[in-house]
Design a protein around this motif. Structure first.
Motif, PDB file in Angstrom:
ATOM      1  N   LEU A  60       0.814  -1.216   0.000  1.00 27.15           N
ATOM      2  CA  LEU A  60       0.000   0.000   0.000  1.00 27.15           C
ATOM      3  C   LEU A  60       0.852   1.273   0.000  1.00 27.15           C
ATOM      4  O   LEU A  60       2.054   1.229   0.236  1.00 27.15           O
ATOM      5  CB  LEU A  60      -0.918   0.000   1.233  1.00 27.15           C
ATOM      6  N   ARG A  61       0.180   2.391  -0.220  1.00 26.53           N
ATOM      7  CA  ARG A  61       0.851   3.694  -0.146  1.00 26.53           C
ATOM      8  C   ARG A  61       1.217   3.982   1.309  1.00 26.53           C
ATOM      9  O   ARG A  61       0.343   3.919   2.185  1.00 26.53           O
ATOM     10  CB  ARG A  61      -0.091   4.803  -0.617  1.00 26.53           C
ATOM     11  N   PHE A  76       7.772  -1.949  -8.009  1.00 28.92           N
ATOM     12  CA  PHE A  76       7.182  -1.301  -9.172  1.00 28.92           C
ATOM     13  C   PHE A  76       6.056  -2.135  -9.728  1.00 28.92           C
ATOM     14  O   PHE A  76       6.112  -3.351  -9.720  1.00 28.92           O
ATOM     15  CB  PHE A  76       8.219  -0.966 -10.261  1.00 28.92           C
ATOM     16  N   GLY A  77       5.004  -1.469 -10.145  1.00 28.34           N
ATOM     17  CA  GLY A  77       3.879  -2.100 -10.812  1.00 28.34           C
ATOM     18  C   GLY A  77       3.587  -1.210 -12.001  1.00 28.34           C
ATOM     19  O   GLY A  77       4.511  -0.730 -12.645  1.00 28.34           O
ATOM     20  N   ALA A  78       2.302  -0.947 -12.257  1.00 27.89           N
ATOM     21  CA  ALA A  78       1.967  -0.058 -13.371  1.00 27.89           C
ATOM     22  C   ALA A  78       2.591   1.315 -13.149  1.00 27.89           C
ATOM     23  O   ALA A  78       3.076   1.959 -14.080  1.00 27.89           O
ATOM     24  CB  ALA A  78       0.454   0.052 -13.493  1.00 27.89           C
ATOM     25  N   GLN A  79       2.615   1.739 -11.915  1.00 28.76           N
ATOM     26  CA  GLN A  79       3.152   3.057 -11.577  1.00 28.76           C
ATOM     27  C   GLN A  79       4.630   3.184 -11.957  1.00 28.76           C
ATOM     28  O   GLN A  79       5.022   4.094 -12.690  1.00 28.76           O
ATOM     29  CB  GLN A  79       2.994   3.285 -10.063  1.00 28.76           C
ATOM     30  N   GLY A  80       5.442   2.227 -11.486  1.00 30.01           N
ATOM     31  CA  GLY A  80       6.866   2.249 -11.794  1.00 30.01           C
ATOM     32  C   GLY A  80       7.137   1.956 -13.254  1.00 30.01           C
ATOM     33  O   GLY A  80       8.047   2.516 -13.856  1.00 30.01           O
ATOM     34  N   LYS A 132     -12.164  -3.660   4.174  1.00 30.74           N
ATOM     35  CA  LYS A 132     -11.745  -2.501   4.980  1.00 30.74           C
ATOM     36  C   LYS A 132     -10.460  -1.890   4.439  1.00 30.74           C
ATOM     37  O   LYS A 132     -10.340  -0.671   4.332  1.00 30.74           O
ATOM     38  CB  LYS A 132     -11.586  -2.929   6.451  1.00 30.74           C
ATOM     39  N   ILE A 133      -9.520  -2.742   4.061  1.00 31.90           N
ATOM     40  CA  ILE A 133      -8.261  -2.219   3.499  1.00 31.90           C
ATOM     41  C   ILE A 133      -8.546  -1.415   2.235  1.00 31.90           C
ATOM     42  O   ILE A 133      -8.036  -0.302   2.060  1.00 31.90           O
ATOM     43  CB  ILE A 133      -7.261  -3.361   3.200  1.00 31.90           C
ATOM     44  N   ILE A 134      -9.388  -1.963   1.358  1.00 34.32           N
ATOM     45  CA  ILE A 134      -9.708  -1.253   0.116  1.00 34.32           C
ATOM     46  C   ILE A 134     -10.374   0.084   0.423  1.00 34.32           C
ATOM     47  O   ILE A 134     -10.008   1.129  -0.121  1.00 34.32           O
ATOM     48  CB  ILE A 134     -10.606  -2.126  -0.792  1.00 34.32           C
ATOM     49  N   ILE A 179      -3.487   5.332 -10.093  1.00 37.14           N
ATOM     50  CA  ILE A 179      -2.495   4.279 -10.276  1.00 37.14           C
ATOM     51  C   ILE A 179      -1.506   4.310  -9.110  1.00 37.14           C
ATOM     52  O   ILE A 179      -1.045   5.384  -8.718  1.00 37.14           O
ATOM     53  CB  ILE A 179      -1.768   4.455 -11.630  1.00 37.14           C
ATOM     54  N   GLY A 180      -1.232   3.119  -8.550  1.00 43.40           N
ATOM     55  CA  GLY A 180      -0.287   3.045  -7.434  1.00 43.40           C
ATOM     56  C   GLY A 180      -0.947   2.803  -6.089  1.00 43.40           C
ATOM     57  O   GLY A 180      -0.273   2.813  -5.065  1.00 43.40           O
ATOM     58  N   ASP A 181      -2.256   2.562  -6.077  1.00 45.49           N
ATOM     59  CA  ASP A 181      -2.954   2.278  -4.811  1.00 45.49           C
ATOM     60  C   ASP A 181      -2.477   0.979  -4.170  1.00 45.49           C
ATOM     61  O   ASP A 181      -2.597   0.806  -2.962  1.00 45.49           O
ATOM     62  CB  ASP A 181      -4.476   2.184  -5.032  1.00 45.49           C
ATOM     63  N   GLY A 182      -1.960   0.073  -4.993  1.00 46.01           N
ATOM     64  CA  GLY A 182      -1.378  -1.145  -4.440  1.00 46.01           C
ATOM     65  C   GLY A 182      -2.122  -2.409  -4.812  1.00 46.01           C
ATOM     66  O   GLY A 182      -2.992  -2.414  -5.676  1.00 46.01           O
ATOM     67  N   LYS A 183      -1.784  -3.482  -4.137  1.00 51.81           N
ATOM     68  CA  LYS A 183      -2.346  -4.783  -4.444  1.00 51.81           C
ATOM     69  C   LYS A 183      -2.425  -5.619  -3.178  1.00 51.81           C
ATOM     70  O   LYS A 183      -1.658  -5.403  -2.236  1.00 51.81           O
ATOM     71  CB  LYS A 183      -1.468  -5.478  -5.497  1.00 51.81           C
ATOM     72  N   ILE A 184      -3.358  -6.560  -3.164  1.00 49.44           N
ATOM     73  CA  ILE A 184      -3.527  -7.446  -2.004  1.00 49.44           C
ATOM     74  C   ILE A 184      -3.378  -8.889  -2.463  1.00 49.44           C
ATOM     75  O   ILE A 184      -3.976  -9.295  -3.466  1.00 49.44           O
ATOM     76  CB  ILE A 184      -4.927  -7.250  -1.359  1.00 49.44           C
ATOM     77  N   PHE A 185      -2.567  -9.645  -1.751  1.00 52.23           N
ATOM     78  CA  PHE A 185      -2.392 -11.070  -2.044  1.00 52.23           C
ATOM     79  C   PHE A 185      -2.967 -11.864  -0.880  1.00 52.23           C
ATOM     80  O   PHE A 185      -2.820 -11.468   0.284  1.00 52.23           O
ATOM     81  CB  PHE A 185      -0.911 -11.401  -2.213  1.00 52.23           C
TER      82      PHE A 185
END
Ligand code: ATP
Ligand code: GLN
Length: 146
Positions: free
Chosen positions: A25-26, A53-57, A94-96, A104-110
């Motif tokens: 996350l940010r 890095f993801g789409a942002q990087g 809740k995290i979302i 872009i850059g909000d992150g990802k959850i696994f």
């Protein structure tokens, strides 16, 4: 009741009693996310400063053109939370809710199935080790018995 949607493929859904929610996350949203989780009785949380890095990087890299340089990695925080299966969807929602900006850059959850939890102090395993006094399960059962 919401079923774990770990995989959309019907042939393999890893089933477990506990899951690790790993959220990248940010950094500036972490305080907001963790205080919301604490309010819902999530008391066991681990955070680490990471870079990725993801789409942002990726966008930065393509603009830069040639070589992938270290400064295209963006500072993020990795939040790891082990919870029982029935708490997974609530925590993810809740995290979302708290981490999302829509940019872009909000992150990802696994979501990772966990085979066991062991409390070092007591040697307890499984449900006993995963339960936290005054945690989410305690809050829920207090509500339903009063
Ligand atoms: P004790 O009752 O012995 O204190 P505990 O279950 O409260 O046990 P701690 O020893 O306080 O666990 O936890 C040590 C660290 O483990 C925490 O600071 C946190 O980083 C991590 N942790 C504990 N529980 C979880 C969890 N459910 N999910 C993610 N991290 C956890
Ligand atoms: N599932 C635990 C409980 O309800 C809480 C787990 C956690 O705080 N990460 O006690």
């Amino acid at each position: 009741f919401p079923i774990i949607r770990a995989q959309t493929s019907p042939d393999f859904v890893p089933d477990a009693k506990f899951y690790k929610i790993e959220a990248i996350l940010r950094p500036w949203r972490i305080q907001q996310v963790s205080s919301a989780l604490l309010k819902m009785g999530i008391r066991g949380v681990t955070v680490s400063d990471v870079r990725g890095f993801g789409a942002q990087g990726g966008l930065t890299e393509r603009q830069a053109g040639s070589e992938f340089s270290e400064d295209t990695f963006v500072a993020k925080v990795k939040m790891e939370i082990v919870v029982s299966k029935d708490q997974v969807e609530g925590v993810i929602a809740k995290i979302i809710e708290e981490a999302r900006t829509g940019e872009i850059g909000d992150g990802k959850i696994f979501l990772i199935p966990i085979s066991d939890v062991i409390r070092v102090r007591t040697g307890e395993r499984g449900e006993k080790a995963e339960r936290m006094v005054g945690g989410h399960a305690d809050m829920s059962s207090a509500l339903s018995t009063s």
